[in-house]
Design an enzyme around this catalytic site. Sequence first.
Site, PDB file in Angstrom:
ATOM      1  N   SER A   2      -5.686   3.416   4.841  1.00  0.00           N
ATOM      2  CA  SER A   2      -5.220   2.580   3.728  1.00  0.00           C
ATOM      3  C   SER A   2      -6.399   1.949   3.001  1.00  0.00           C
ATOM      4  CB  SER A   2      -4.257   1.498   4.223  1.00  0.00           C
ATOM      5  OG  SER A   2      -3.482   1.009   3.146  1.00  0.00           O
ATOM      6  N   SER A  53       0.782  -1.244   0.000  1.00  0.00           N
ATOM      7  CA  SER A  53       0.000   0.000   0.000  1.00  0.00           C
ATOM      8  C   SER A  53       0.812   1.292   0.000  1.00  0.00           C
ATOM      9  CB  SER A  53      -0.951   0.012   1.196  1.00  0.00           C
ATOM     10  OG  SER A  53      -2.092  -0.772   0.932  1.00  0.00           O
ATOM     11  N   LYS A  77       0.053   4.027  -2.471  1.00  0.00           N
ATOM     12  CA  LYS A  77      -0.876   5.134  -2.216  1.00  0.00           C
ATOM     13  C   LYS A  77      -0.149   6.479  -2.061  1.00  0.00           C
ATOM     14  CE  LYS A  77      -4.567   2.347  -0.097  1.00  0.00           C
ATOM     15  NZ  LYS A  77      -3.983   0.999  -0.053  1.00  0.00           N
TER      16      LYS A  77
END
Length: 456
Positions: free
Chosen positions: A293, A110, A113
């Site tokens: 997230s 993640s 991101k």
Amino acid sequence: MTSRRPGTLLVYAAATTMAAAVSSGCSQLDLDPTPAPPLAVTAPPLITSHPKITPVPMDAPSPSPEILSAVLQPALDNPELGSLTGHVTDAQTGATLWQQQTETPQVPGSVVKVLTTAAALLTLPAGHRTTTTVVQGATPGQLVLVGGGDPTLTAKPTGTQGYYTDAPHLDDLISQIRSSGVEVSSLVVDNTIFAGPTIASGWDTADIAGGSITPIESIMLDGGRSDPLADYSPRTHTPSLDTGRALAEQLGLNPASVTEGITPSTATPAAPVVASVQSAPLSTRLRDLMVHSDDVLAETVGFEIALARGLPATFDGAVDAITHTLQESGFDTTRAQLRDASGLSTDNRISAHLIDQVLTAAAGPDTPQLRPLLDTLPVAGATGTLADRFNPPSPAAGWVRAKTGSLSGVSSLAGIVVDNDQRVLTFTLMSNGTAPEAARPALDAVATALRSCGCR
């Protein structure tokens, strides 16, 4: 607790008087029946906070790369880090302080991101919103629910919060429809603003039931969650259709009669608008997607960036929009292989250096458009995906702000830290090959060493 103390002291005083009378030989009849006055108790002063922002000194000394490397080495020797790539930078000067296989692409999780958020900040205004509308259809009594790319619409009642901050409410749409006076006989869902596959390459469809993802469609309720307030609630396989059915049921229609996948001509730009609601501003949504997230929100923001750049609202369009935006701002994305905007894909490959470049630009003096990215990062021991990590008495609690990344065999941590000499450092650590429950504490130990270091 404080309100009970005077009573306790009064009982104690009465007992003391009784004991004194008995010890002096007096009978019970000789006791003065007047109760002793309660003892005065002074309330403790109230504890008040005085929050303020104290800037780090511009002349704080930068760590010595050699000493920093030596300080980090014990933490880096932990075998639970598996295959580790990483980069540490002085945010003020951009000088590299430590690196390990920094250009080697790894599965990032993640921390992707960070790239999505940076591209959004460079492309769209902070106040940008997406709109969900209901328009009149092609036949009398027909309404068309037109998705605008907002997954945050909530089924929770107006006046309460859904999962996402300041999200629009389905019952607001219902209220507007009822106030319009339109006699509704049927409802269709226009999902055509998003095109192409709804599941990205490298995703595991088991993550739908697992609560990480839902098919990416242009309208959904609470990110497709069955429990609108749970982080990892099981998600739906049909988010747009479910939203249409929920709206139809509230309007007194048969939910089973709702259809979707209509042609764009059914809801033309000239169709009269019956109701509309807007998402929270982009700045609010970016913080939600980073702190929690949230994969669904990240993907829809990626599609939003694609549309703003005139590209198709698809996974490929979003990836192209993100990488081209970063390239135009001077970041080297030539080795990046992205398949989505959230980092859920196991087919993603990026380098630690790319992530650290973006973080350094956000923390440094030359790219003010990216500075808001820092405010979206979870705080160690306090918020979001770092709330249960770096817990006090860790010296890094409150001093590390970082984006996490976790997949099977993948753990990443990337953000900023103020070291013991008040110097701002950026760091990116990407571990592949070990279980997250083992790798996370090992990554946290490296970040803690950065915080504890003066290293001069």
